[in-house]
Design a protein around this motif. Structure first.
Motif, short mmCIF file in Angstrom:
data_model
loop_
_atom_site.label_atom_id
_atom_site.label_comp_id
_atom_site.label_asym_id
_atom_site.label_seq_id
_atom_site.Cartn_x
_atom_site.Cartn_y
_atom_site.Cartn_z
N GLU A 251 -13.25 15.44 -1.26
CA GLU A 251 -11.86 15.16 -1.58
C GLU A 251 -11.54 13.71 -1.27
O GLU A 251 -12.20 13.07 -0.45
CB GLU A 251 -10.91 16.07 -0.80
N PHE A 252 -10.53 13.20 -1.94
CA PHE A 252 -9.92 11.92 -1.58
C PHE A 252 -8.43 12.02 -1.86
O PHE A 252 -8.03 12.32 -2.99
CB PHE A 252 -10.51 10.75 -2.39
N ALA B 39 -9.21 12.04 3.90
CA ALA B 39 -9.88 13.34 4.02
C ALA B 39 -9.17 14.14 5.09
O ALA B 39 -8.79 13.60 6.14
CB ALA B 39 -11.35 13.18 4.37
N THR B 40 -8.97 15.44 4.85
CA THR B 40 -8.22 16.28 5.78
C THR B 40 -9.15 17.21 6.54
O THR B 40 -10.28 17.50 6.11
CB THR B 40 -7.20 17.13 5.01
N PRO B 41 -8.70 17.72 7.70
CA PRO B 41 -9.52 18.69 8.44
C PRO B 41 -9.80 19.96 7.65
O PRO B 41 -10.75 20.69 7.98
CB PRO B 41 -8.66 18.99 9.68
N PRO C 28 -9.48 11.22 10.92
CA PRO C 28 -8.53 12.05 10.17
C PRO C 28 -7.18 11.38 9.94
O PRO C 28 -6.41 11.84 9.10
CB PRO C 28 -8.39 13.30 11.03
N GLY C 29 -6.89 10.30 10.67
CA GLY C 29 -5.63 9.60 10.47
C GLY C 29 -5.71 8.46 9.49
O GLY C 29 -4.70 7.79 9.22
N ARG C 30 -6.89 8.23 8.92
CA ARG C 30 -7.04 7.15 7.94
C ARG C 30 -6.51 7.61 6.59
O ARG C 30 -6.88 8.68 6.11
CB ARG C 30 -8.51 6.76 7.80
N GLY C 31 -5.64 6.80 6.00
CA GLY C 31 -5.07 7.21 4.72
C GLY C 31 -4.13 6.18 4.15
O GLY C 31 -4.12 5.02 4.58
N ASP C 32 -3.35 6.59 3.18
CA ASP C 32 -2.42 5.72 2.47
C ASP C 32 -0.98 6.13 2.75
O ASP C 32 -0.64 7.31 2.69
CB ASP C 32 -2.66 5.77 0.96
N SER C 33 -0.14 5.12 3.00
CA SER C 33 1.30 5.35 3.16
C SER C 33 1.99 5.14 1.82
O SER C 33 1.65 4.20 1.08
CB SER C 33 1.87 4.39 4.20
N ASN C 34 2.94 5.99 1.52
CA ASN C 34 3.62 5.96 0.23
C ASN C 34 5.10 6.31 0.41
O ASN C 34 5.53 6.76 1.47
CB ASN C 34 3.01 6.99 -0.73
N ILE C 35 5.84 6.10 -0.66
CA ILE C 35 7.16 6.71 -0.77
C ILE C 35 7.16 7.60 -1.99
O ILE C 35 6.41 7.37 -2.96
CB ILE C 35 8.31 5.67 -0.83
N VAL C 36 7.99 8.63 -1.95
CA VAL C 36 8.25 9.49 -3.09
C VAL C 36 9.69 9.27 -3.52
O VAL C 36 10.59 9.25 -2.67
CB VAL C 36 8.00 10.97 -2.74
#
Length: 279
Positions: A34-35, A219-221, A231-239
């Motif tokens: 997953e990504f 990637a999630t647990p 597990p805290g690596r990721g992208d910040s976004n707004i909706v």
């Protein structure tokens, strides 16, 4: 594309080819299957009726391919400015038989024309998902620039934008699409580009949208393969939600353009379904 060393990953019941040295998108697909699954699930959940998705900054198709697979009645326009990444994206769509996905080989911006985009070589080890107009490259390559207003149709209901701080310029070319208030938007808004994030928030709030914070781990647990190393690596976004949107994700509302993105897991309660716990 033949000069780019490639690997293959199996994820979402699809085959993905990706640059062999990719430490983010490709590595996550290979190691965890997953990504940014949270982004994919959010988009799929908001795609009940027929429509079209614009994926701006589609990379190799980690979001647009599985979305097209899971929503075959939808049209997907995957926009990618980097020529070799667009090659891989197009090959991935063809290899998986996704006839409802079309690749737009262009940058999205404030006006139509031609621009110069960094021709970053897809060799070595790095995050090839962070290539943007500010990337360092020995060669700049002319590429078409399109506006979202020019390529959009009335059935556009979802827009995802991930263009490394160039988001305000993309929105400047989407004034009519924003004003129509028919689409749900998911736009990258990172701490590395605070001025761009503030401008994105300001644009949507001024247009009458409800703007919310959204965080998507790479990637999630709950990936089913292995525990993510980070597990805290990721992208910040707004909706950005148009008026009347039924929202079941429990999103945290953005107070205003100057608000700092909340860092705690409590601000993203939907992550509990992916194995994250508060505290």
């Amino acid at each position: 594309m033949s000069a780019v060393p490639l690997e293959t990953a199996r994820a979402y019941d699809l085959e993905f080819r990706f640059p062999a040295g990719d430490t983010a998108v490709g590595a996550s697909l290979r190691d965890y299957g997953e990504f940014a699954r949270v982004i994919l699930d959010f988009l799929v959940d908001h795609a009940d009726e027929a429509g079209a998705l614009l994926d701006v900054g589609a990379n190799i198709g980690a979001i647009s391919l599985p979305f097209a697979h899971r929503r075959p009645g939808w049209k997907v326009l995957a926009i990618e400015a980097h020529a070799e990444l667009a090659d891989i994206l197009e090959a991935n769509a063809a290899a998986n038989g996704l006839a409802n996905l079309s690749v737009v080989r262009a940058a999205a911006g404030a006006e139509s024309g031609v621009t110069e985009f960094p021709a970053v070589p897809l060799v070595g080890e790095r995050n090839f998902g962070d290539i943007g107009f500010d990337s360092v490259a020995e060669v700049m390559r002319p590429v078409p620039m399109v506006t979202l207003d020019a390529i959009s149709t009335r059935d556009v209901r979802l827009v995802k934008i991930d263009v490394e701080g160039f988001e305000p310029q993309v929105l400047a070319g989407a004034a009519a699409l924003i004003a129509a208030r028919r689409a749900v938007w998911l736009v990258e808004a990172t701490i590395q580009h605070p001025e761009a994030t503030a401008e994105v928030i300001r644009t949507f709030q001024a247009a009458g949208y409800e703007v919310c914070w959204f965080f998507a781990p790479f990637a999630t647990p709950a990936n089913g393969r292995a525990a993510p190393e980070t597990p805290g690596r990721g992208d910040s976004n707004i909706v950005a939600l148009p008026p009347g949107t039924g929202e079941q994700w429990g999103l945290t509302r953005v107070a205003g353009p100057d608000q700092q993105r909340p860092g705690g897991i409590d601000a993203y309660p939907y992550l509990a379904r992916y194995g994250y716990r508060p505290g």
